[in-house]
Design a protein around this motif. Structure first.
Motif, PDB file in Angstrom:
ATOM      1  N   ILE A   1       1.013  -1.099   0.106  1.00  0.00           N
ATOM      2  CA  ILE A   1      -0.293   0.423   0.041  1.00  0.00           C
ATOM      3  C   ILE A   1       0.441   1.177  -0.127  1.00  0.00           C
ATOM      4  O   ILE A   1       0.536   2.172  -0.634  1.00  0.00           O
ATOM      5  N   GLY A   2       2.006   1.163   0.530  1.00  0.00           N
ATOM      6  CA  GLY A   2       2.662   2.254   0.735  1.00  0.00           C
ATOM      7  C   GLY A   2       3.184   2.613  -0.794  1.00  0.00           C
ATOM      8  O   GLY A   2       3.326   3.197  -1.431  1.00  0.00           O
ATOM      9  N   MET A   3       4.095   1.477  -1.336  1.00  0.00           N
ATOM     10  CA  MET A   3       4.018   1.935  -2.714  1.00  0.00           C
ATOM     11  C   MET A   3       3.052   1.985  -3.735  1.00  0.00           C
ATOM     12  O   MET A   3       3.966   2.469  -4.819  1.00  0.00           O
ATOM     13  N   ALA A   4       2.381   2.081  -2.872  1.00  0.00           N
ATOM     14  CA  ALA A   4       1.248   1.945  -4.289  1.00  0.00           C
ATOM     15  C   ALA A   4       0.650   3.559  -4.298  1.00  0.00           C
ATOM     16  O   ALA A   4       0.657   4.325  -5.252  1.00  0.00           O
ATOM     17  N   GLY A   5       0.490   3.727  -3.268  1.00  0.00           N
ATOM     18  CA  GLY A   5      -0.188   5.403  -2.507  1.00  0.00           C
ATOM     19  C   GLY A   5       1.906   6.114  -2.704  1.00  0.00           C
ATOM     20  O   GLY A   5       1.041   7.045  -3.271  1.00  0.00           O
ATOM     21  N   GLY A   6       2.296   5.666  -3.330  1.00  0.00           N
ATOM     22  CA  GLY A   6       3.755   6.747  -3.868  1.00  0.00           C
ATOM     23  C   GLY A   6       3.254   6.571  -5.023  1.00  0.00           C
ATOM     24  O   GLY A   6       3.786   8.463  -5.594  1.00  0.00           O
TER      25      GLY A   6
ATOM     26  N   VAL B   1     -17.772  16.212   2.193  1.00  0.00           N
ATOM     27  CA  VAL B   1     -17.892  14.794   2.795  1.00  0.00           C
ATOM     28  C   VAL B   1     -16.541  14.883   3.325  1.00  0.00           C
ATOM     29  O   VAL B   1     -15.467  14.391   2.609  1.00  0.00           O
ATOM     30  N   ARG B   2     -15.583  16.097   3.924  1.00  0.00           N
ATOM     31  CA  ARG B   2     -13.612  15.624   4.725  1.00  0.00           C
ATOM     32  C   ARG B   2     -14.008  14.618   5.264  1.00  0.00           C
ATOM     33  O   ARG B   2     -12.647  14.238   5.766  1.00  0.00           O
ATOM     34  N   TRP B   3     -15.306  13.966   5.769  1.00  0.00           N
ATOM     35  CA  TRP B   3     -14.485  12.956   6.871  1.00  0.00           C
ATOM     36  C   TRP B   3     -13.945  11.705   6.186  1.00  0.00           C
ATOM     37  O   TRP B   3     -13.129  10.748   6.612  1.00  0.00           O
ATOM     38  N   ILE B   4     -14.220  11.871   5.104  1.00  0.00           N
ATOM     39  CA  ILE B   4     -13.100  10.821   3.609  1.00  0.00           C
ATOM     40  C   ILE B   4     -11.888  10.268   3.560  1.00  0.00           C
ATOM     41  O   ILE B   4     -10.831   9.902   4.081  1.00  0.00           O
ATOM     42  N   VAL B   5     -11.383  11.923   4.054  1.00  0.00           N
ATOM     43  CA  VAL B   5     -10.144  12.136   3.608  1.00  0.00           C
ATOM     44  C   VAL B   5      -9.534  11.894   4.749  1.00  0.00           C
ATOM     45  O   VAL B   5      -8.275  11.598   5.644  1.00  0.00           O
ATOM     46  N   LYS B   6     -10.206  12.058   5.759  1.00  0.00           N
ATOM     47  CA  LYS B   6      -9.873  12.812   7.829  1.00  0.00           C
ATOM     48  C   LYS B   6      -9.695  10.695   7.595  1.00  0.00           C
ATOM     49  O   LYS B   6      -8.775  10.328   9.099  1.00  0.00           O
ATOM     50  N   SER B   7     -10.372   9.431   7.452  1.00  0.00           N
ATOM     51  CA  SER B   7     -10.843   8.373   7.304  1.00  0.00           C
ATOM     52  C   SER B   7      -8.821   8.278   7.652  1.00  0.00           C
ATOM     53  O   SER B   7      -8.567   6.684   7.582  1.00  0.00           O
ATOM     54  N   PHE B   8      -8.104   8.152   6.598  1.00  0.00           N
ATOM     55  CA  PHE B   8      -7.215   7.920   6.374  1.00  0.00           C
ATOM     56  C   PHE B   8      -6.092   7.989   6.986  1.00  0.00           C
ATOM     57  O   PHE B   8      -5.281   7.450   7.486  1.00  0.00           O
ATOM     58  N   THR B   9      -6.192   8.823   8.207  1.00  0.00           N
ATOM     59  CA  THR B   9      -5.391   9.152   9.264  1.00  0.00           C
ATOM     60  C   THR B   9      -6.094   7.184  10.381  1.00  0.00           C
ATOM     61  O   THR B   9      -4.509   6.683  10.563  1.00  0.00           O
TER      62      THR B   9
ATOM     63  N   LEU C   1      -1.412  10.824   0.851  1.00  0.00           N
ATOM     64  CA  LEU C   1       0.050  10.455   0.619  1.00  0.00           C
ATOM     65  C   LEU C   1       1.070  10.205   1.212  1.00  0.00           C
ATOM     66  O   LEU C   1       2.004   9.515   1.680  1.00  0.00           O
ATOM     67  N   LEU C   2       0.998  11.584   2.743  1.00  0.00           N
ATOM     68  CA  LEU C   2       2.094  11.148   3.595  1.00  0.00           C
ATOM     69  C   LEU C   2       1.314   9.690   4.651  1.00  0.00           C
ATOM     70  O   LEU C   2       2.837   9.176   5.141  1.00  0.00           O
ATOM     71  N   LEU C   3       0.220   9.791   4.749  1.00  0.00           N
ATOM     72  CA  LEU C   3       0.036   8.699   5.348  1.00  0.00           C
ATOM     73  C   LEU C   3      -0.007   7.200   5.495  1.00  0.00           C
ATOM     74  O   LEU C   3       0.454   6.275   6.003  1.00  0.00           O
TER      75      LEU C   3
END
Length: 220
Positions: free
Chosen positions: A18-23, A148-156, A74-76
């Motif tokens: 997932i980290g490599m794909a997220g890059g 729907v900002r909760w979507i991006v916040k869910s990546f925490t 990307l960071l998370l």
């Protein structure tokens, strides 16, 4: 390979892949930033774009929201992968002077005492953070921004879960390295990337690198 190291390898797959794909998110992020800057700074492009019927999809506020959304995701997603490949920042003033086995002990102590409690605490509050965003229907601070900002916040939650899995697989390998038999020691050493030195001064049953040989001929 022992069952414990197989388990570590299975756990390793998720944060690594997932980290490599997220890059790859860096590419659309760069493209959006460039598009946003160019269309805002060049007058005829800005005016021409504003007359399009679908301009609401690419207006600057939405683009800027999307930029920090992608940057955050990307960071998370990279936390776990970054730790597995030892790409994070280390200030090795003292640890780098220790033997490999001592470094492994310090690493394991740090993970147990600091990393695990920290990640579990962050995950607990991340869930509260995301749940509050969802129940409140939180959106962008701008009326024309992304809702729907909760979507991006869910990546925490996703990001710190991946970091926890990376810590877990590292702890398993450290235990195998420190207290396993010769074969487990070697396999774990090959998979661990936490060492500041390449040689293993306290290797298991003679697991040390061969000494360098000199090919320089003596003077006659």
């Amino acid at each position: 390979m022992s069952i414990i190291l197989k388990m570590a390898n299975y756990i390793d797959v998720l944060p690594r892949r997932i980290g490599m794909a997220g890059g790859w998110l860096i590419l659309p992020l760069i493209a959006i930033i460039m598009f946003d800057v160019v269309t805002r700074k060049i007058d005829f492009l800005r005016i021409g774009m504003s007359e399009l019927s679908w301009y609401w999809l690419i207006e600057p506020i939405k683009l800027q929201d999307l930029e920090w959304h992608l940057h955050g995701v990307l960071l998370l997603l990279s936390f776990g992968f970054g730790y597995l490949v030892n790409a994070h920042v280390r200030v090795d003033i003292f640890r780098e002077k220790l033997t490999a086995r001592s470094q492994a002990k310090v690493e394991l102590f740090g993970l147990l005492v600091f990393a695990v409690p920290y990640l579990l605490t962050v995950l607990y509050y991340a869930w509260i953070f995301v749940h509050a965003s969802y129940t409140q229907g939180e959106g962008s601070e701008s009326l024309t921004g992304i809702p729907v900002r909760w979507i991006v916040k869910s990546f925490t939650i996703y990001g710190f879960t991946l970091a926890f899995l990376a810590v877990l697989t590292t702890m398993i390998r450290l235990c195998a390295y420190l207290w396993g038999g010769p074969e487990m020691h070697r396999q774990a050493r090959d998979d661990l990337q936490i060492f500041a030195i390449d040689d293993d001064h306290e290797g298991h049953q003679g697991h040390s690198l061969p000494e360098e040989t000199s090919h320089t001929k003596p003077f006659a």
